[in-house]
Design a protein around this motif. Structure first.
Motif, PDB file in Angstrom:
ATOM      1  N   ALA A  35     -22.358  59.280  16.166  1.00 48.92           N
ATOM      2  CA  ALA A  35     -22.833  59.444  14.783  1.00 48.92           C
ATOM      3  C   ALA A  35     -23.505  58.174  14.282  1.00 48.92           C
ATOM      4  CB  ALA A  35     -21.700  59.852  13.849  1.00 48.92           C
ATOM      5  N   PHE A  36     -24.135  57.427  15.215  1.00 50.99           N
ATOM      6  CA  PHE A  36     -24.786  56.159  14.874  1.00 50.99           C
ATOM      7  C   PHE A  36     -23.817  55.176  14.229  1.00 50.99           C
ATOM      8  CE2 PHE A  36     -28.196  59.452  14.488  1.00 50.99           C
ATOM      9  CZ  PHE A  36     -28.798  59.172  15.704  1.00 50.99           C
ATOM     10  N   GLY A  37     -22.530  55.342  14.544  1.00 49.34           N
ATOM     11  CA  GLY A  37     -21.512  54.424  14.026  1.00 49.34           C
ATOM     12  C   GLY A  37     -21.113  54.686  12.600  1.00 49.34           C
ATOM     13  N   ALA A  38     -21.483  55.853  12.039  1.00 47.51           N
ATOM     14  CA  ALA A  38     -21.184  56.132  10.632  1.00 47.51           C
ATOM     15  C   ALA A  38     -19.699  56.010  10.336  1.00 47.51           C
ATOM     16  CB  ALA A  38     -21.674  57.534  10.263  1.00 47.51           C
ATOM     17  N   HIS A  39     -18.851  56.513  11.235  1.00 50.32           N
ATOM     18  CA  HIS A  39     -17.406  56.513  10.984  1.00 50.32           C
ATOM     19  C   HIS A  39     -16.871  55.093  10.832  1.00 50.32           C
ATOM     20  CE1 HIS A  39     -18.165  56.291  15.247  1.00 50.32           C
ATOM     21  NE2 HIS A  39     -16.895  56.220  15.593  1.00 50.32           N
ATOM     22  N   TYR A  40     -17.281  54.209  11.739  1.00 48.36           N
ATOM     23  CA  TYR A  40     -16.834  52.815  11.664  1.00 48.36           C
ATOM     24  C   TYR A  40     -17.455  52.105  10.461  1.00 48.36           C
ATOM     25  CZ  TYR A  40     -16.799  47.805  12.671  1.00 48.36           C
ATOM     26  OH  TYR A  40     -16.671  46.428  12.574  1.00 48.36           O
ATOM     27  N   LEU A  41     -18.757  52.275  10.240  1.00 51.07           N
ATOM     28  CA  LEU A  41     -19.448  51.540   9.190  1.00 51.07           C
ATOM     29  C   LEU A  41     -18.968  51.939   7.796  1.00 51.07           C
ATOM     30  CD1 LEU A  41     -23.052  51.652  10.682  1.00 51.07           C
ATOM     31  CD2 LEU A  41     -21.613  49.619  10.454  1.00 51.07           C
ATOM     32  N   GLN A  42     -18.702  53.231   7.567  1.00 46.62           N
ATOM     33  CA  GLN A  42     -18.175  53.644   6.267  1.00 46.62           C
ATOM     34  C   GLN A  42     -16.769  53.094   6.061  1.00 46.62           C
ATOM     35  OE1 GLN A  42     -19.412  57.945   6.824  1.00 46.62           O
ATOM     36  NE2 GLN A  42     -19.734  57.774   4.633  1.00 46.62           N
ATOM     37  N   MET A  43     -15.956  53.154   7.101  1.00 45.90           N
ATOM     38  CA  MET A  43     -14.622  52.577   7.010  1.00 45.90           C
ATOM     39  C   MET A  43     -14.703  51.092   6.697  1.00 45.90           C
ATOM     40  SD  MET A  43     -11.680  52.259   9.972  1.00 45.90           S
ATOM     41  CE  MET A  43     -12.638  51.003  10.847  1.00 45.90           C
ATOM     42  N   LEU A  44     -15.574  50.381   7.405  1.00 43.90           N
ATOM     43  CA  LEU A  44     -15.721  48.949   7.198  1.00 43.90           C
ATOM     44  C   LEU A  44     -16.230  48.640   5.799  1.00 43.90           C
ATOM     45  CD1 LEU A  44     -15.606  46.089   8.378  1.00 43.90           C
ATOM     46  CD2 LEU A  44     -17.949  46.426   9.207  1.00 43.90           C
ATOM     47  N   GLY A  45     -17.196  49.428   5.311  1.00 38.06           N
ATOM     48  CA  GLY A  45     -17.683  49.218   3.953  1.00 38.06           C
ATOM     49  C   GLY A  45     -16.563  49.322   2.935  1.00 38.06           C
ATOM     50  N   ALA A  46     -15.672  50.289   3.114  1.00 37.72           N
ATOM     51  CA  ALA A  46     -14.541  50.459   2.206  1.00 37.72           C
ATOM     52  C   ALA A  46     -13.577  49.283   2.280  1.00 37.72           C
ATOM     53  CB  ALA A  46     -13.798  51.755   2.527  1.00 37.72           C
ATOM     54  N   MET A  47     -13.528  48.615   3.434  1.00 40.02           N
ATOM     55  CA  MET A  47     -12.596  47.506   3.656  1.00 40.02           C
ATOM     56  C   MET A  47     -13.188  46.145   3.293  1.00 40.02           C
ATOM     57  SD  MET A  47     -11.237  48.966   7.305  1.00 40.02           S
ATOM     58  CE  MET A  47     -10.487  47.437   7.856  1.00 40.02           C
ATOM     59  N   GLY A  48     -14.408  46.117   2.781  1.00 36.34           N
ATOM     60  CA  GLY A  48     -14.992  44.847   2.379  1.00 36.34           C
ATOM     61  C   GLY A  48     -16.247  44.466   3.117  1.00 36.34           C
ATOM     62  N   GLY A  49     -16.692  45.299   4.073  1.00 33.37           N
ATOM     63  CA  GLY A  49     -17.943  45.045   4.780  1.00 33.37           C
ATOM     64  C   GLY A  49     -17.921  43.745   5.558  1.00 33.37           C
ATOM     65  N   ARG A  50     -18.955  42.953   5.403  1.00 35.44           N
ATOM     66  CA  ARG A  50     -19.099  41.717   6.165  1.00 35.44           C
ATOM     67  C   ARG A  50     -17.943  40.747   5.917  1.00 35.44           C
ATOM     68  NH1 ARG A  50     -22.984  39.266   8.988  1.00 35.44           N
ATOM     69  NH2 ARG A  50     -24.417  41.007   8.643  1.00 35.44           N
ATOM     70  N   ALA A  51     -17.340  40.821   4.751  1.00 32.98           N
ATOM     71  CA  ALA A  51     -16.239  39.918   4.423  1.00 32.98           C
ATOM     72  C   ALA A  51     -14.916  40.326   5.060  1.00 32.98           C
ATOM     73  CB  ALA A  51     -16.066  39.833   2.907  1.00 32.98           C
ATOM     74  N   CYS A  52     -14.847  41.532   5.597  1.00 34.47           N
ATOM     75  CA  CYS A  52     -13.587  42.033   6.160  1.00 34.47           C
ATOM     76  C   CYS A  52     -13.182  41.209   7.379  1.00 34.47           C
ATOM     77  CB  CYS A  52     -13.736  43.505   6.548  1.00 34.47           C
ATOM     78  SG  CYS A  52     -12.260  44.216   7.309  1.00 34.47           S
ATOM     79  N   ARG A  53     -11.927  40.803   7.405  1.00 31.70           N
ATOM     80  CA  ARG A  53     -11.384  40.074   8.544  1.00 31.70           C
ATOM     81  C   ARG A  53     -10.115  40.754   9.079  1.00 31.70           C
ATOM     82  NH1 ARG A  53     -15.637  38.396   8.194  1.00 31.70           N
ATOM     83  NH2 ARG A  53     -16.414  36.245   8.193  1.00 31.70           N
ATOM     84  N   ALA A  54      -9.972  42.058   8.815  1.00 33.62           N
ATOM     85  CA  ALA A  54      -8.786  42.775   9.287  1.00 33.62           C
ATOM     86  C   ALA A  54      -8.752  42.778  10.814  1.00 33.62           C
ATOM     87  CB  ALA A  54      -8.787  44.208   8.765  1.00 33.62           C
ATOM     88  N   PRO A  55      -7.717  42.213  11.430  1.00 35.76           N
ATOM     89  CA  PRO A  55      -7.643  42.183  12.895  1.00 35.76           C
ATOM     90  C   PRO A  55      -7.292  43.546  13.457  1.00 35.76           C
ATOM     91  CG  PRO A  55      -5.641  41.260  11.953  1.00 35.76           C
ATOM     92  CD  PRO A  55      -6.563  41.546  10.792  1.00 35.76           C
ATOM     93  N   GLY A  56      -7.845  43.853  14.618  1.00 37.83           N
ATOM     94  CA  GLY A  56      -7.612  45.143  15.252  1.00 37.83           C
ATOM     95  C   GLY A  56      -6.638  45.035  16.417  1.00 37.83           C
ATOM     96  N   GLU A  57      -5.766  46.029  16.525  1.00 40.25           N
ATOM     97  CA  GLU A  57      -4.798  46.098  17.622  1.00 40.25           C
ATOM     98  C   GLU A  57      -5.045  47.373  18.434  1.00 40.25           C
ATOM     99  OE1 GLU A  57       0.015  46.621  18.423  1.00 40.25           O
ATOM    100  OE2 GLU A  57      -0.772  46.550  16.372  1.00 40.25           O
ATOM    101  N   PRO A  58      -5.535  47.254  19.669  1.00 46.12           N
ATOM    102  CA  PRO A  58      -5.691  48.458  20.493  1.00 46.12           C
ATOM    103  C   PRO A  58      -4.345  49.134  20.716  1.00 46.12           C
ATOM    104  CG  PRO A  58      -6.939  46.637  21.421  1.00 46.12           C
ATOM    105  CD  PRO A  58      -6.062  46.057  20.340  1.00 46.12           C
ATOM    106  N   LEU A  59      -4.319  50.444  20.534  1.00 46.61           N
ATOM    107  CA  LEU A  59      -3.076  51.208  20.698  1.00 46.61           C
ATOM    108  C   LEU A  59      -3.080  52.042  21.972  1.00 46.61           C
ATOM    109  CD1 LEU A  59      -2.416  52.415  17.038  1.00 46.61           C
ATOM    110  CD2 LEU A  59      -1.551  50.364  18.190  1.00 46.61           C
TER     111      LEU A  59
END
Length: 299
Positions: free
Chosen positions: A249-273
């Motif tokens: 989906a051209f990354g829409a799912h990740y980019l919309q999620m990231l936008g909600a989390m602060g976009g470029r300023a987001c520093r939420a660390p990711g943990e592979p599950l």
């Protein structure tokens, strides 16, 4: 104005349709080894339970819309799902779960204030997509009684539009007073193997069966940046790398999620599950983002 709402967790999540097949068939496909994405769902369920959300919002990379980013404002969803893509095995899946119309409407309100393109739609005959239904089933959201809000991928957008769509969603969550978990339902690289493709590895889910070596390398690079919380560096590489590969989906799912989390300023660390795995050539993984550890996001 209530500003107590917050994003209490987020994840990129695979909705690989093969995971809806019976365990015996998956093991046969996997040369005696089942997909680790299945075990990953159990790990993700633990994170969601611990986050204590009021609502789970799913960025559905299969719900393609044109002209608007849509938020499904239905009150309740009941029925039996059949996929028009793979009806020979993904059929007869019962679902019965609640929506969250008040959050959908608030997303539209915020977007209109900002001159954006998010709209709420509550048509009772609007169909389901398996990028939502598979997560509802695998994460047992029905049994938990959690309301689910599906959000579309608008196909006539450039990638910055998805970020701005997410920004409106994040602001709506802040105003809502709700605790919300965000799930970006989709793959990373999303190029299918051909119909006459022969697996390079006997374990069908194995990463070496992803369509191209350069996709594996790129996906793993993105995963490493997600682990570090360096979403800004992913955005720096978006147009020349992740957009051209491309992601689902051209990354829409990740980019919309990231936008909600602060976009470029987001520093939420990711943990592979789970392991990074193949699904008919596409690159799939579950990654949980600890939004409470992020001082950069505004949620």
């Amino acid at each position: 104005m209530d500003m107590d709402g917050q994003i209490v967790g987020a994840a990129v999540v695979s909705h690989h349709p093969g995971l809806m097949q019976c365990e015996e068939f998956r093991v046969l496909q996997g040369a005696g080894s089942d997909s680790d994405l299945i075990q990953g769902y159990a790990r993700l369920r633990e994170r969601i339970t611990a986050a204590r959300p009021d609502v789970v919002a799913i960025f559905d990379s299969h719900w393609f819309t044109t002209g608007y980013h849509l938020a499904d404002a239905g009150t309740r969803y009941q029925g039996s799902y059949i996929s028009d893509e793979m009806p020979w095995y993904l059929h007869g899946v019962p679902y019965d779960y609640r929506g969250c119309p008040e959050l959908a409407q608030l997303i539209e309100t915020v977007s209109r204030e900002r001159g954006g393109y998010n709209r709420a739609i509550g048509h009772p005959e609007l169909g389901r997509q398996y990028a939502t239904v598979n997560l509802v089933k695998q994460l047992r959201l029905e049994a938990a009684g959690l309301p689910v809000l599906s959000l579309s991928s608008c196909q006539n957008c450039e990638w910055p539009h998805f970020l701005s769509s997410g920004e409106a969603i994040g602001e709506a969550i802040r105003r809502s007073g709700l605790r919300v978990v965000l799930l970006a339902s989709g793959a990373l690289s999303h190029r299918f193997n051909g119909i006459d493709w022969q697996p390079r590895h006997p374990r069908i889910f194995h990463e070496s069966n992803v369509s191209r070596p350069e996709h594996i390398e790129s996906d793993k690079g993105a995963i490493a940046l997600m682990r570090e919380g360096r979403h800004d560096r992913i955005l720096d590489r978006w147009q020349d790398e992740y957009r051209t590969l491309p992601w689902e989906a051209f990354g829409a799912h990740y980019l919309q999620m990231l936008g909600a989390m602060g976009g470029r300023a987001c520093r939420a660390p990711g943990e592979p599950l789970c392991d990074y795995e193949n699904a008919r050539g596409t690159g799939n993984i579950h990654i949980w983002f600890d939004t409470q550890a992020d001082s950069g996001a505004g949620a």
